[in-house]
Scaffold this motif. Structure first.
Motif, PDB file in Angstrom:
ATOM      1  N   ASP A  25       0.828  -1.216   0.000  1.00 41.87           N
ATOM      2  CA  ASP A  25       0.000   0.000   0.000  1.00 41.87           C
ATOM      3  C   ASP A  25       0.856   1.258   0.000  1.00 41.87           C
ATOM      4  OD1 ASP A  25      -2.236  -1.601   0.045  1.00 41.87           O
ATOM      5  OD2 ASP A  25      -2.669  -1.282   2.170  1.00 41.87           O
ATOM      6  N   ILE A  26       1.910   1.245   0.785  1.00 36.77           N
ATOM      7  CA  ILE A  26       2.791   2.418   0.836  1.00 36.77           C
ATOM      8  C   ILE A  26       3.641   2.486  -0.422  1.00 36.77           C
ATOM      9  CG2 ILE A  26       4.690   3.496   2.095  1.00 36.77           C
ATOM     10  CD1 ILE A  26       3.318   2.587   4.638  1.00 36.77           C
ATOM     11  N   GLU A  27       4.091   1.353  -0.901  1.00 37.50           N
ATOM     12  CA  GLU A  27       4.850   1.328  -2.151  1.00 37.50           C
ATOM     13  C   GLU A  27       4.025   1.939  -3.290  1.00 37.50           C
ATOM     14  OE1 GLU A  27       7.208  -1.826  -5.040  1.00 37.50           O
ATOM     15  OE2 GLU A  27       6.229  -2.560  -3.236  1.00 37.50           O
ATOM     16  N   GLN A  28       2.745   1.625  -3.334  1.00 41.03           N
ATOM     17  CA  GLN A  28       1.873   2.177  -4.369  1.00 41.03           C
ATOM     18  C   GLN A  28       1.737   3.696  -4.207  1.00 41.03           C
ATOM     19  OE1 GLN A  28      -2.123   0.609  -4.424  1.00 41.03           O
ATOM     20  NE2 GLN A  28      -2.677   1.768  -6.250  1.00 41.03           N
ATOM     21  N   ALA A  29       1.587   4.178  -2.980  1.00 43.20           N
ATOM     22  CA  ALA A  29       1.477   5.623  -2.742  1.00 43.20           C
ATOM     23  C   ALA A  29       2.764   6.341  -3.148  1.00 43.20           C
ATOM     24  CB  ALA A  29       1.143   5.898  -1.275  1.00 43.20           C
ATOM     25  N   VAL A  30       3.906   5.725  -2.856  1.00 46.32           N
ATOM     26  CA  VAL A  30       5.203   6.300  -3.236  1.00 46.32           C
ATOM     27  C   VAL A  30       5.331   6.346  -4.755  1.00 46.32           C
ATOM     28  CG1 VAL A  30       7.692   5.848  -3.232  1.00 46.32           C
ATOM     29  CG2 VAL A  30       6.406   5.730  -1.092  1.00 46.32           C
ATOM     30  N   THR A  31       4.964   5.256  -5.408  1.00 42.65           N
ATOM     31  CA  THR A  31       5.021   5.198  -6.875  1.00 42.65           C
ATOM     32  C   THR A  31       4.154   6.298  -7.483  1.00 42.65           C
ATOM     33  OG1 THR A  31       5.457   2.828  -6.844  1.00 42.65           O
ATOM     34  CG2 THR A  31       4.560   3.734  -8.889  1.00 42.65           C
ATOM     35  N   GLN A  32       2.957   6.460  -6.945  1.00 43.05           N
ATOM     36  CA  GLN A  32       2.052   7.500  -7.452  1.00 43.05           C
ATOM     37  C   GLN A  32       2.640   8.894  -7.248  1.00 43.05           C
ATOM     38  OE1 GLN A  32      -1.558   6.461  -5.372  1.00 43.05           O
ATOM     39  NE2 GLN A  32      -2.208   5.045  -6.981  1.00 43.05           N
ATOM     40  N   ALA A  33       3.330   9.109  -6.130  1.00 45.98           N
ATOM     41  CA  ALA A  33       3.945  10.417  -5.875  1.00 45.98           C
ATOM     42  C   ALA A  33       5.030  10.707  -6.915  1.00 45.98           C
ATOM     43  CB  ALA A  33       4.530  10.462  -4.461  1.00 45.98           C
ATOM     44  N   PHE A  34       5.918   9.748  -7.136  1.00 48.02           N
ATOM     45  CA  PHE A  34       6.972   9.963  -8.124  1.00 48.02           C
ATOM     46  C   PHE A  34       6.385  10.186  -9.517  1.00 48.02           C
ATOM     47  CE2 PHE A  34      10.029   7.820  -5.117  1.00 48.02           C
ATOM     48  CZ  PHE A  34      10.877   8.907  -4.981  1.00 48.02           C
ATOM     49  N   GLN A  35       5.354   9.425  -9.865  1.00 52.30           N
ATOM     50  CA  GLN A  35       4.704   9.613 -11.164  1.00 52.30           C
ATOM     51  C   GLN A  35       4.054  10.993 -11.254  1.00 52.30           C
ATOM     52  OE1 GLN A  35       2.121   6.183 -11.212  1.00 52.30           O
ATOM     53  NE2 GLN A  35       3.620   4.934 -12.282  1.00 52.30           N
ATOM     54  N   HIS A  36       3.450  11.445 -10.176  1.00 57.44           N
ATOM     55  CA  HIS A  36       2.816  12.760 -10.140  1.00 57.44           C
ATOM     56  C   HIS A  36       3.839  13.846 -10.423  1.00 57.44           C
ATOM     57  CE1 HIS A  36       0.644  15.968  -7.486  1.00 57.44           C
ATOM     58  NE2 HIS A  36       0.392  16.165  -8.750  1.00 57.44           N
ATOM     59  N   TRP A  37       4.973  13.778  -9.745  1.00 54.11           N
ATOM     60  CA  TRP A  37       6.020  14.788  -9.931  1.00 54.11           C
ATOM     61  C   TRP A  37       6.572  14.743 -11.352  1.00 54.11           C
ATOM     62  CZ3 TRP A  37       8.878  12.964  -4.919  1.00 54.11           C
ATOM     63  CH2 TRP A  37       8.064  13.215  -3.811  1.00 54.11           C
ATOM     64  N   ARG A  38       6.811  13.532 -11.850  1.00 57.12           N
ATOM     65  CA  ARG A  38       7.306  13.387 -13.226  1.00 57.12           C
ATOM     66  C   ARG A  38       6.301  13.979 -14.213  1.00 57.12           C
ATOM     67  NH1 ARG A  38       6.645   7.808 -15.028  1.00 57.12           N
ATOM     68  NH2 ARG A  38       4.582   8.673 -15.369  1.00 57.12           N
ATOM     69  N   ASP A  39       5.028  13.690 -13.998  1.00 56.40           N
ATOM     70  CA  ASP A  39       3.992  14.198 -14.898  1.00 56.40           C
ATOM     71  C   ASP A  39       3.912  15.718 -14.862  1.00 56.40           C
ATOM     72  OD1 ASP A  39       3.471  11.578 -15.575  1.00 56.40           O
ATOM     73  OD2 ASP A  39       1.607  11.444 -14.398  1.00 56.40           O
ATOM     74  N   MET A  40       4.154  16.315 -13.689  1.00 56.37           N
ATOM     75  CA  MET A  40       4.149  17.778 -13.598  1.00 56.37           C
ATOM     76  C   MET A  40       5.257  18.381 -14.463  1.00 56.37           C
ATOM     77  SD  MET A  40       3.376  18.385  -9.551  1.00 56.37           S
ATOM     78  CE  MET A  40       3.372  20.183  -9.716  1.00 56.37           C
ATOM     79  N   VAL A  41       6.444  17.789 -14.381  1.00 52.09           N
ATOM     80  CA  VAL A  41       7.569  18.283 -15.179  1.00 52.09           C
ATOM     81  C   VAL A  41       7.285  18.034 -16.663  1.00 52.09           C
ATOM     82  CG1 VAL A  41      10.043  18.064 -15.657  1.00 52.09           C
ATOM     83  CG2 VAL A  41       9.221  17.996 -13.289  1.00 52.09           C
ATOM     84  N   ALA A  42       6.767  16.868 -16.987  1.00 52.73           N
ATOM     85  CA  ALA A  42       6.454  16.552 -18.392  1.00 52.73           C
ATOM     86  C   ALA A  42       5.410  17.523 -18.937  1.00 52.73           C
ATOM     87  CB  ALA A  42       5.960  15.106 -18.514  1.00 52.73           C
ATOM     88  N   ASP A  43       4.402  17.857 -18.138  1.00 44.40           N
ATOM     89  CA  ASP A  43       3.390  18.829 -18.573  1.00 44.40           C
ATOM     90  C   ASP A  43       4.031  20.178 -18.881  1.00 44.40           C
ATOM     91  OD1 ASP A  43       1.383  16.945 -18.271  1.00 44.40           O
ATOM     92  OD2 ASP A  43       0.651  17.757 -16.356  1.00 44.40           O
ATOM     93  N   THR A  44       4.974  20.589 -18.047  1.00 42.63           N
ATOM     94  CA  THR A  44       5.680  21.856 -18.275  1.00 42.63           C
ATOM     95  C   THR A  44       6.441  21.801 -19.594  1.00 42.63           C
ATOM     96  OG1 THR A  44       5.879  22.305 -15.908  1.00 42.63           O
ATOM     97  CG2 THR A  44       7.478  23.396 -17.359  1.00 42.63           C
ATOM     98  N   LEU A  45       7.112  20.690 -19.832  1.00 39.07           N
ATOM     99  CA  LEU A  45       7.893  20.549 -21.061  1.00 39.07           C
ATOM    100  C   LEU A  45       6.988  20.485 -22.296  1.00 39.07           C
ATOM    101  CD1 LEU A  45      10.522  18.030 -19.679  1.00 39.07           C
ATOM    102  CD2 LEU A  45      10.959  20.402 -20.337  1.00 39.07           C
ATOM    103  N   ARG A  46       5.896  19.738 -22.192  1.00 33.01           N
ATOM    104  CA  ARG A  46       4.953  19.679 -23.325  1.00 33.01           C
ATOM    105  C   ARG A  46       4.372  21.059 -23.596  1.00 33.01           C
ATOM    106  NH1 ARG A  46       3.658  14.737 -21.066  1.00 33.01           N
ATOM    107  NH2 ARG A  46       1.955  15.625 -19.857  1.00 33.01           N
ATOM    108  N   GLY A  47       4.081  21.792 -22.530  1.00 36.41           N
ATOM    109  CA  GLY A  47       3.548  23.142 -22.677  1.00 36.41           C
ATOM    110  C   GLY A  47       4.521  24.080 -23.369  1.00 36.41           C
ATOM    111  N   ALA A  48       5.811  23.738 -23.298  1.00 36.09           N
ATOM    112  CA  ALA A  48       6.838  24.544 -23.959  1.00 36.09           C
ATOM    113  C   ALA A  48       7.148  24.022 -25.361  1.00 36.09           C
ATOM    114  CB  ALA A  48       8.107  24.562 -23.108  1.00 36.09           C
TER     115      ALA A  48
END
Length: 194
Positions: A121-144
């Motif tokens: 359960d915690i491993e899944q929450a950690v995975t989701q956090a890292f994916q969330h952060w990666r997606d935020m950066v990717a969104d910024t890059l796609r927006g550029a």
């Protein structure tokens, strides 16, 4: 001037657990200690989290995810140029780490290392956090204007590099690993602009 509202008991429990887990990991954080730090009763902890320590741990990781996402979002929105935004993010992380006396690094890294393969359960929450952060950066890059594949790969590299640089900065009690990583990430991003 109006006072800001006090956090409710559940929120105090989650914040306390998040901070304790950031500093001493999941295994080193006990429910009694969380209750004490939150100024809550042990009964309150179990009232809000009938699943016990794992349920508190998942909520704490989710809280840490949101806190880091806010810092990441603020840093990425400071600059229109994504290369400069990532460098600004690295500087912000370095300043936050320095201001904490070098104790408040990545809010989930200790927990991630301890629970991988052992606490799903915690491993899944950690995975989701890292994916969330990666997606935020990717969104910024796609927006550029970066293509999807490049945005995803660069975002993965940015988060991985910042994580490693933050740990190194914490160990050496120096902002340099983060600021250098930010500068080199900016160069890498610029090299993709073509």
């Amino acid at each position: 001037m109006a006072k800001s509202p006090q956090p409710d008991t559940r929120e105090r429990i989650v914040r306390a657990a998040s901070l304790l887990m950031q500093r001493q990991g999941y295994e080193g954080t006990g429910i009694k200690q969380v209750a004490q730090e939150a100024k809550a009763t042990l009964g309150s902890v179990y009232h809000f989290f009938p699943g016990g320590k794992q349920a508190v741990g998942v909520a704490a990781v989710q809280h840490a995810d949101q806190e880091f996402a806010e810092l990441l979002s603020a840093s990425l929105s400071q600059e229109a140029d994504p290369a400069k935004a990532v460098a600004a993010c690295a500087r912000a992380l370095a300043g936050h780490l320095r201001d904490s006396g070098w104790v408040d690094g990545c809010p989930i890294s200790a927990t991630a290392l301890e629970t991988t393969g052992r606490v799903p359960d915690i491993e899944q929450a950690v995975t989701q956090a890292f994916q969330h952060w990666r997606d935020m950066v990717a969104d910024t890059l796609r927006g550029a204007g970066f293509p999807e594949g490049d945005a995803h790969d660069l975002a993965t590299t940015v988060i991985s590099t910042l994580e490693g640089a933050e740990l190194t900065a914490q160990v050496f009690k120096s902002e340099t690993p983060l600021t250098v990583a930010g500068e080199h990430l900016a160069r890498l991003i610029n090299s993709y602009k073509g």
